[in-house]
Design a protein around this motif. Structure first.
Motif, mmCIF file in Angstrom:
data_model
loop_
_atom_site.group_PDB
_atom_site.id
_atom_site.type_symbol
_atom_site.label_atom_id
_atom_site.label_comp_id
_atom_site.label_asym_id
_atom_site.label_seq_id
_atom_site.Cartn_x
_atom_site.Cartn_y
_atom_site.Cartn_z
ATOM 1 N N UNK A 34 0.849 -1.204 0.000
ATOM 2 C CA UNK A 34 0.000 0.000 0.000
ATOM 3 C C UNK A 34 0.881 1.249 0.000
ATOM 4 N N UNK A 35 1.939 1.181 -0.770
ATOM 5 C CA UNK A 35 2.946 2.239 -0.703
ATOM 6 C C UNK A 35 3.740 2.250 -1.995
ATOM 7 N N UNK A 36 4.007 3.442 -2.498
ATOM 8 C CA UNK A 36 4.943 3.534 -3.611
ATOM 9 C C UNK A 36 5.811 4.762 -3.415
ATOM 10 N N UNK A 37 7.017 4.697 -3.967
ATOM 11 C CA UNK A 37 7.891 5.860 -3.830
ATOM 12 C C UNK A 37 8.686 6.036 -5.112
ATOM 13 N N UNK A 38 8.788 7.278 -5.559
ATOM 14 C CA UNK A 38 9.496 7.567 -6.796
ATOM 15 C C UNK A 38 10.963 7.171 -6.701
ATOM 16 N N UNK A 39 11.478 6.679 -7.815
ATOM 17 C CA UNK A 39 12.891 6.331 -7.926
ATOM 18 C C UNK A 39 13.535 7.406 -8.789
ATOM 19 N N UNK A 40 14.427 8.197 -8.184
ATOM 20 C CA UNK A 40 14.954 9.374 -8.864
ATOM 21 C C UNK A 40 16.348 9.120 -9.427
ATOM 22 N N UNK A 41 16.646 9.707 -10.574
ATOM 23 C CA UNK A 41 18.011 9.623 -11.099
ATOM 24 C C UNK A 41 18.916 10.627 -10.389
ATOM 25 N N UNK A 42 20.227 10.494 -10.606
ATOM 26 C CA UNK A 42 21.174 11.452 -10.047
ATOM 27 C C UNK A 42 21.512 11.159 -8.609
ATOM 28 N N UNK A 43 21.722 12.216 -7.849
ATOM 29 C CA UNK A 43 22.233 12.048 -6.481
ATOM 30 C C UNK A 43 21.147 11.695 -5.468
ATOM 31 N N UNK A 44 19.881 11.927 -5.848
ATOM 32 C CA UNK A 44 18.809 11.687 -4.876
ATOM 33 C C UNK A 44 18.619 10.194 -4.665
ATOM 34 N N UNK A 45 18.665 9.796 -3.417
ATOM 35 C CA UNK A 45 18.511 8.394 -3.085
ATOM 36 C C UNK A 45 17.309 8.280 -2.162
ATOM 37 N N UNK A 46 16.185 7.930 -2.741
ATOM 38 C CA UNK A 46 14.988 7.798 -1.911
ATOM 39 C C UNK A 46 15.065 6.525 -1.077
ATOM 40 N N UNK A 47 14.776 6.683 0.203
ATOM 41 C CA UNK A 47 14.895 5.551 1.124
ATOM 42 C C UNK A 47 13.597 5.403 1.906
ATOM 43 N N UNK A 48 13.133 4.178 2.038
ATOM 44 C CA UNK A 48 12.027 3.925 2.969
ATOM 45 C C UNK A 48 12.191 2.548 3.584
ATOM 46 N N UNK A 49 11.449 2.306 4.652
ATOM 47 C CA UNK A 49 11.596 1.032 5.358
ATOM 48 C C UNK A 49 10.244 0.401 5.638
ATOM 49 N N UNK A 50 10.237 -0.909 5.697
ATOM 50 C CA UNK A 50 9.082 -1.589 6.298
ATOM 51 C C UNK A 50 9.620 -2.300 7.531
ATOM 52 N N UNK A 51 8.874 -2.225 8.644
ATOM 53 C CA UNK A 51 9.392 -2.823 9.868
ATOM 54 C C UNK A 51 9.315 -4.337 9.829
ATOM 55 N N UNK A 52 8.444 -4.878 8.955
ATOM 56 C CA UNK A 52 8.455 -6.325 8.691
ATOM 57 C C UNK A 52 7.514 -6.621 7.537
ATOM 58 N N UNK A 53 7.689 -7.793 6.954
ATOM 59 C CA UNK A 53 6.718 -8.305 5.982
ATOM 60 C C UNK A 53 6.046 -9.482 6.675
ATOM 61 N N UNK A 54 4.729 -9.465 6.723
ATOM 62 C CA UNK A 54 4.038 -10.392 7.613
ATOM 63 C C UNK A 54 3.412 -11.602 6.942
ATOM 64 N N UNK A 55 3.487 -11.685 5.628
ATOM 65 C CA UNK A 55 2.863 -12.834 4.960
ATOM 66 C C UNK A 55 3.759 -13.317 3.821
ATOM 67 N N UNK A 56 4.132 -14.601 3.911
ATOM 68 C CA UNK A 56 4.904 -15.179 2.804
ATOM 69 C C UNK A 56 4.046 -15.227 1.558
ATOM 70 N N UNK A 57 4.704 -15.173 0.411
ATOM 71 C CA UNK A 57 3.935 -15.257 -0.826
ATOM 72 C C UNK A 57 4.601 -14.487 -1.942
ATOM 73 N N UNK A 58 3.935 -14.493 -3.089
ATOM 74 C CA UNK A 58 4.447 -13.791 -4.266
ATOM 75 C C UNK A 58 3.530 -12.614 -4.561
ATOM 76 N N UNK A 59 4.128 -11.443 -4.743
ATOM 77 C CA UNK A 59 3.352 -10.226 -4.973
ATOM 78 C C UNK A 59 3.915 -9.499 -6.184
ATOM 79 N N UNK A 60 3.032 -9.094 -7.062
ATOM 80 C CA UNK A 60 3.502 -8.400 -8.255
ATOM 81 C C UNK A 60 3.934 -6.986 -7.873
ATOM 82 N N UNK A 61 4.979 -6.504 -8.531
ATOM 83 C CA UNK A 61 5.434 -5.135 -8.336
ATOM 84 C C UNK A 61 5.460 -4.430 -9.678
#
Ligand SMILES: [Cu+2]
Length: 284
Positions: free
Chosen positions: A180-207
């Motif tokens: 339930x989250x997306x974040x832009x991936x920027x070129x150049x020096x900007x390094x977008x960072x985010x975290x998830x504190x855990x993934x709670x369900x095994x499985x395959x998810x499309x991205x």
């Protein structure tokens, strides 16, 4: 309002199909955002019901009964005070909870268990497993998508994960609907960072790539494969011993290829990919 927040969550959300918000989030952050949405909807509905009630009450109570002018209410201080204060209160409460959830979702920890570098390029993904944070860290294993093979990003349950994003060309966007989250991936020096504190369900998810980045934007699919921490360690060890991603996936008893999406046929040819190369046509 606090009561509303407590009352929300799965039950009310499920009954009303999430009020349009996608369900089935797999991280604690996704659940918090979902709860905020449900609470906001309930608050909006409560205000709505109150206003609709007032409208209908006025329609019935003050309908025209004769030619006498009804009592005119102007400069009614208590009333004007009420309808100035009430919206400010409502907006403040909504803002307060939004700020709390947003800060929480954006929070970065000092030592996440796993750091993965997400590299986007026209038109695919590379996932680098890193031994530390930032550009100085080293890549210990890597998965690269191609036109024929969908890249599979293998990650463990029960561990905090840091995503560090960078692009080789234009702006892309890293999106797994179940986060339930997306974040832009920027070129150049900007390094977008985010975290998830855990993934709670095994499985395959499309991205997917969620930023229109060019002709083959729609082809930028990948798969997030969430496995147990033990399997994840084995996968990483297999990769580090030189195995391909597919062989390493097979070695831990997982499907070697993506199961949620498939490579698209680009139908690229000399002629349609580089129009300047098309031989001169005859006729008009
Ligand atoms: Cu893209």
């Amino acid at each position: 309002m606090a009561l509303l927040v407590l009352l929300t969550g799965c039950d009310v959300g499920q009954t009303f199909d999430g009020f349009g918000w996608p369900q089935g989030g797999i991280s604690p952050e996704s659940k918090r955002m979902y709860d905020l949405w449900i609470a906001s909807c309930i608050a909006a509905l409560a205000v709505g019901v109150f206003v609709w009630g007032l409208i209908f009450w006025c329609v019935v109570r003050y309908r025209k009964r004769g030619n006498a002018l009804p009592v005119q209410t102007r400069y009614n201080m208590p009333m004007e005070f009420l309808y100035t204060i009430a919206p400010i209160l409502i907006v403040s409460v909504l803002f307060y909870y939004t700020a709390i959830v947003q800060t929480d979702v954006d929070k970065l920890s000092k030592n996440p268990d796993v750091t993965v570098e997400v590299v986007a390029f026209k038109w695919n993904w590379q996932f680098n497993y890193r031994d530390g944070q930032g550009t100085e860290a080293r890549t210990t294993a890597s998965t690269l998508g191609t036109s024929e093979v969908i890249p599979v990003l293998v990650l463990p349950t029960n561990r905090s994960i840091r995503f560090e994003e960078t692009s080789r060309d234009v702006i892309h966007s890293f999106w797994v609907p179940e986060l339930l989250f997306k974040r832009d991936v920027m070129p150049g020096k900007i390094r977008n960072v985010f975290e998830v504190s855990s993934l709670d369900a095994e499985g395959a998810y499309v991205g997917r790539c969620a930023e229109l980045c060019g002709s083959y934007h729609a082809f930028m699919n990948f798969e997030l494969r969430v496995v147990s921490p033990e399997k994840y360690d084995q996968f990483l060890a297999a990769k580090q011993s030189g195995k391909s991603t597919q062989d390493a996936l097979s070695a831990i008893g997982e499907q070697p290829y993506a199961t949620t999406t498939r490579p698209f046929d680009t139908r690229r040819t000399q002629g349609n990919f580089n129009p300047d190369d098309v031989p001169a046509r005859t006729g008009s």
